[in-house]
Design a protein around this motif. Structure first.
Motif, mmCIF file in Angstrom:
data_model
loop_
_atom_site.group_PDB
_atom_site.id
_atom_site.type_symbol
_atom_site.label_atom_id
_atom_site.label_comp_id
_atom_site.label_asym_id
_atom_site.label_seq_id
_atom_site.Cartn_x
_atom_site.Cartn_y
_atom_site.Cartn_z
ATOM 1 N N ILE A 1 45.104 39.640 41.365
ATOM 2 C CA ILE A 1 45.341 39.852 39.954
ATOM 3 C C ILE A 1 45.795 38.646 39.110
ATOM 4 O O ILE A 1 45.507 38.273 38.040
ATOM 5 N N THR B 1 43.716 36.630 35.991
ATOM 6 C CA THR B 1 44.774 36.588 34.864
ATOM 7 C C THR B 1 44.862 35.269 34.376
ATOM 8 O O THR B 1 44.385 34.893 33.139
ATOM 9 N N LEU C 1 43.274 33.373 31.228
ATOM 10 C CA LEU C 1 44.263 32.697 30.117
ATOM 11 C C LEU C 1 43.896 31.241 30.094
ATOM 12 O O LEU C 1 43.583 30.590 29.066
ATOM 13 N N SER D 1 49.113 37.116 21.146
ATOM 14 C CA SER D 1 49.489 38.004 22.230
ATOM 15 C C SER D 1 50.698 39.141 21.543
ATOM 16 O O SER D 1 50.495 39.968 22.027
ATOM 17 N N LEU E 1 53.615 40.374 37.242
ATOM 18 C CA LEU E 1 52.461 40.448 38.253
ATOM 19 C C LEU E 1 52.956 41.725 39.179
ATOM 20 O O LEU E 1 52.302 42.119 39.975
ATOM 21 N N ARG F 1 51.621 45.527 41.273
ATOM 22 C CA ARG F 1 49.955 45.574 41.031
ATOM 23 C C ARG F 1 49.451 45.849 42.317
ATOM 24 O O ARG F 1 49.858 45.599 43.268
ATOM 25 N N HIS G 1 44.626 48.265 39.971
ATOM 26 C CA HIS G 1 44.730 47.415 38.905
ATOM 27 C C HIS G 1 43.652 46.074 38.811
ATOM 28 O O HIS G 1 42.974 45.971 38.242
ATOM 29 N N LEU H 1 40.345 45.554 36.429
ATOM 30 C CA LEU H 1 40.126 44.322 35.927
ATOM 31 C C LEU H 1 38.963 43.594 36.186
ATOM 32 O O LEU H 1 38.535 42.611 35.306
ATOM 33 N N PHE I 1 36.720 40.689 33.865
ATOM 34 C CA PHE I 1 36.504 39.255 34.394
ATOM 35 C C PHE I 1 35.104 38.952 34.705
ATOM 36 O O PHE I 1 34.778 37.698 34.390
ATOM 37 N N THR J 1 44.393 40.476 29.666
ATOM 38 C CA THR J 1 45.503 39.915 30.240
ATOM 39 C C THR J 1 46.793 40.668 30.107
ATOM 40 O O THR J 1 47.584 41.077 30.714
ATOM 41 N N GLN K 1 46.989 44.140 30.890
ATOM 42 C CA GLN K 1 47.072 44.351 32.414
ATOM 43 C C GLN K 1 48.594 43.892 32.856
ATOM 44 O O GLN K 1 49.011 44.710 33.477
ATOM 45 N N CYS K 2 48.990 42.941 32.384
ATOM 46 C CA CYS K 2 50.062 42.305 32.971
ATOM 47 C C CYS K 2 51.033 41.868 31.770
ATOM 48 O O CYS K 2 52.332 41.434 32.343
#
Length: 342
Positions: free
Chosen positions: A72, A76, A80, A104, A192, A195, A199, A203, A207, A256, A259-260
């Motif tokens: 993850i 991620t 980013l 964000s 994170l 996870r 997860h 993702l 991705f 992201t 997810q996180c």
């Protein structure tokens, strides 16, 4: 022979930075699998990584907790890193980043609203809602900063919009129960922890689609770096292309965040470090290496967050903000000493 020179030069440019980043990834992987509470024997680590499914506690700890967390972090961080390169290219501004342009904060506000208000939104749709919030925050900043001049004006508008969105976030938290606050606290710091492979599975489709899309936009980034007039002269529809880049960037960030949580400064630092290592602004090189750099930065930061005060863990978003903010401020001060930043 002359036709090979650019290729050979590109290869030499990439070899050392990519090798260094690969070494960082290998080191963080090894440390992440072995160290923690408890420290696990290397034989068990490799057995769990290469043949997951064992029933021993340490085997399960590696294959079901530490390994998916590391993966993850890789995905991620890569998203980013790529998003930062796209945003800085779209705005032709080296200080542009999701943290400074409301993306964000907007995405976080939407996810917090879903949690506190208990909206019946499936997890698969949450990235789309986060995208809407991120786009709204970014659009407000871009539109409001049209009348401002230079980097300072955009930063001030971005900080103002982010402050407004964060204020609304506080209101939402105040409306929530104690359980909501506990959940949002960890989420909004960026983490994170906890996870799982579930997860990872959620993702992977984002991705696999969005990162190649970002790479395909490298030529557009290169043209925009020439300036709007030059890009228009070369046949580009600047407004439409810039919007495409910003939407793609917002989607990368929103995924992201959903997810996180909001993990700060990776998207801002990765392109700067990459350009410094490669000594080029060519987005065809900077974009993929920024993704690798983002993955390395986040993996290293997460390992630091997990092990620094073990068994207690401070969310990785705290470390990326503290350390990343310090490094970025130093970069700005150095650049200000030698000329304008932008």
């Amino acid at each position: 022979m002359s036709n090979r020179n650019p290729i050979m030069k590109t290869g030499r440019t990439l070899i050392l930075p990519v090798f260094a980043l690969a070494a960082v990834l290998a080191a963080t992987f090894a440390a992440g699998m072995k160290y923690g509470t408890p420290v696990i024997d290397w034989n068990v680590v490799w057995s769990a990584v290469l043949a997951p499914g064992g029933e021993e506690l340490e085997h399960i700890l590696v294959s079901e907790i530490r390994l998916p967390r590391y993966i993850i972090g890789l995905m991620t961080g890569a998203l980013l890193g790529a998003s930062g390169t796209l945003m800085q290219g779209a705005l032709n501004n080296r200080l542009a980043g999701p943290e400074l342009l409301g993306i964000s904060a907007g995405a976080s506000l939407v996810i917090a609203a879903v949690t506190v208000l208990r909206l019946p939104v499936p997890f698969q749709l949450q990235p789309l809602l986060a995208l809407a919030g991120g786009l709204a925050g970014g659009a407000i900043v871009v539109l409001a900063s049209r009348g401002s001049r230079g980097v300072a004006g955009m930063l001030l508008v971005g900080m103002s919009v982010s402050a407004m969105l964060n204020g609304l976030l506080v209101v939402l938290i105040a409306l929530g129960t104690s359980n909501d606050v506990n959940l949002l606290y960890i989420y909004l710091l960026g983490s994170l922890a906890n996870r799982s492979w579930e997860h990872v599975d959620r993702l992977i489709p984002w991705f696999a689609v969005m990162l190649p899309v970002a790479m395909l936009l490298a030529r557009s980034v290169n043209l925009l770096q020439l300036g709007d007039d030059a890009a228009t002269g070369l046949g580009m529809k600047v407004g439409r292309t810039r919007m495409l880049l910003l939407v793609t960037c917002a989607l990368l960030v929103a995924v992201t965040v959903a997810q996180c949580g909001p993990i700060g400064y990776i998207s801002l630092l990765a392109p700067h470090l990459t350009r410094a290592m490669l000594r080029t602004t060519d987005a065809r090189l900077v974009l993929p290496v920024s993704a690798i750099c983002g993955a390395a930065l986040l993996s290293a930061a997460d390992g630091f967050a997990r092990l620094m005060f073990a068994p207690m863990e401070i969310p990785v978003g705290v470390w990326t903000t503290l350390l990343g903010g310090s490094v970025f401020l130093l970069y700005v001060l150095i650049r200000r000493g030698g000329g304008p930043v932008g």
